[in-house]
Write an enzyme that holds these catalytic residues in place. Sequence first.
Site, short mmCIF file in Angstrom:
data_model
loop_
_atom_site.label_atom_id
_atom_site.label_comp_id
_atom_site.label_asym_id
_atom_site.label_seq_id
_atom_site.Cartn_x
_atom_site.Cartn_y
_atom_site.Cartn_z
N ASN A 156 27.19 -29.03 -25.79
CA ASN A 156 26.48 -29.47 -24.58
C ASN A 156 25.63 -30.73 -24.84
OD1 ASN A 156 24.34 -28.49 -26.06
ND2 ASN A 156 23.73 -26.92 -24.59
N HIS B 25 23.44 -31.12 -27.37
CA HIS B 25 22.14 -30.91 -28.00
C HIS B 25 22.12 -31.46 -29.42
CE1 HIS B 25 23.31 -26.60 -29.48
NE2 HIS B 25 23.23 -27.37 -30.54
N GLU C 207 17.87 -28.83 -26.19
CA GLU C 207 18.88 -28.49 -25.19
C GLU C 207 18.79 -29.45 -24.00
OE1 GLU C 207 21.11 -26.52 -26.01
OE2 GLU C 207 20.49 -24.47 -26.43
C1 GLP Z 1 23.58 -25.67 -33.74
C2 GLP Z 1 22.41 -26.37 -34.48
C3 GLP Z 1 22.58 -27.84 -34.47
C4 GLP Z 1 24.03 -28.15 -34.80
C5 GLP Z 1 24.90 -27.75 -33.65
C6 GLP Z 1 26.38 -27.88 -33.91
O1 GLP Z 1 23.22 -24.90 -32.69
N1 GLP Z 1 21.12 -26.06 -34.01
O2 GLP Z 1 21.68 -28.45 -35.39
O3 GLP Z 1 24.19 -29.52 -35.02
O4 GLP Z 1 24.55 -26.49 -33.15
O5 GLP Z 1 26.85 -26.88 -34.75
P1 GLP Z 1 28.25 -26.93 -35.46
O6 GLP Z 1 28.16 -28.02 -36.48
O7 GLP Z 1 28.43 -25.59 -36.09
O8 GLP Z 1 29.27 -27.22 -34.43
#
Ligand code: GLP
Length: 246
Positions: A136, A138, A143
């Site tokens: 999304n 973030h 968020e």
């Molecule tokens: C999580 C973390 C983020 C991370 C993102 C993507 O919720 N809080 O810091 O960058 O989501 O995660 P992933 O790398 O597992 O796709």
Amino acid sequence: MRVIIKDNPIEISHEAAELIIKQINKDHGSVLGFATGASPVETYKRIIEKYNEGEVSLKHITTFNLDEYVGLSQDNVNSYYYFMQDNLFGKTDVNPEKINFLSGKAENLEEECQRYYNRIKECGGIDIQLLGIGTNGHIGFNEPGDKFKDIPFPVKLTQSTIDSNRKYFEAVGDTMPEYALTMGIGDIMRSRKIILIATGESKAKAVKELVEGEVSPSCPATILQMHADVTIFLDKAAASLLGEKK
Ligand code: GLP
């Protein structure tokens, strides 16, 4: 914003690790901002490899992580502290006293956030902040919302984030927390250099918005367009919507 597209995620991890290692070898006391999630795992593996080969020591670095779940202690397998121990800190010579983390177990979350903000400042700010991106848009746990937050704060996670991350909790029979503590957008933007890694098709929409969208808190990552030194590493799948009309 430098956008680097590679065929394969391993090439990304090598280049991202190289930038971090170069920083550490230039200044052994560098302050590094780390991220969790699947995106940086290969980069951490590469840093460990280079550490084992004697090409870098992490002994004098100071670390700050982006975020932590509220209510999880550091020995919970799903805490981000545990993740970092497992994926980087515990496999290198990082000095445990120089590891900084938001505590999801703090009694007063607002005070904990203020403490973290002060600590980053005391350490002279972050030299390189590593980031992933949520589907999304973030970054950290900033968020989508109606304004960019400056300093660390407690956040209620969105359904989209819960849907993306709850598998890790379900795997051990736990329920995912609904709240987290995260660095603010201001903390991230004050870092002198930023590296963002995104791989896989599920990130393509967020990446398109990040690179080509209007800067807006409705997609927090778009703020990175305003930073003077950002490198975005993408694989072909994450980059697949770039250049296409919306
Ligand atoms: C999580 C973390 C983020 C991370 C993102 C993507 O919720 N809080 O810091 O960058 O989501 O995660 P992933 O790398 O597992 O796709």
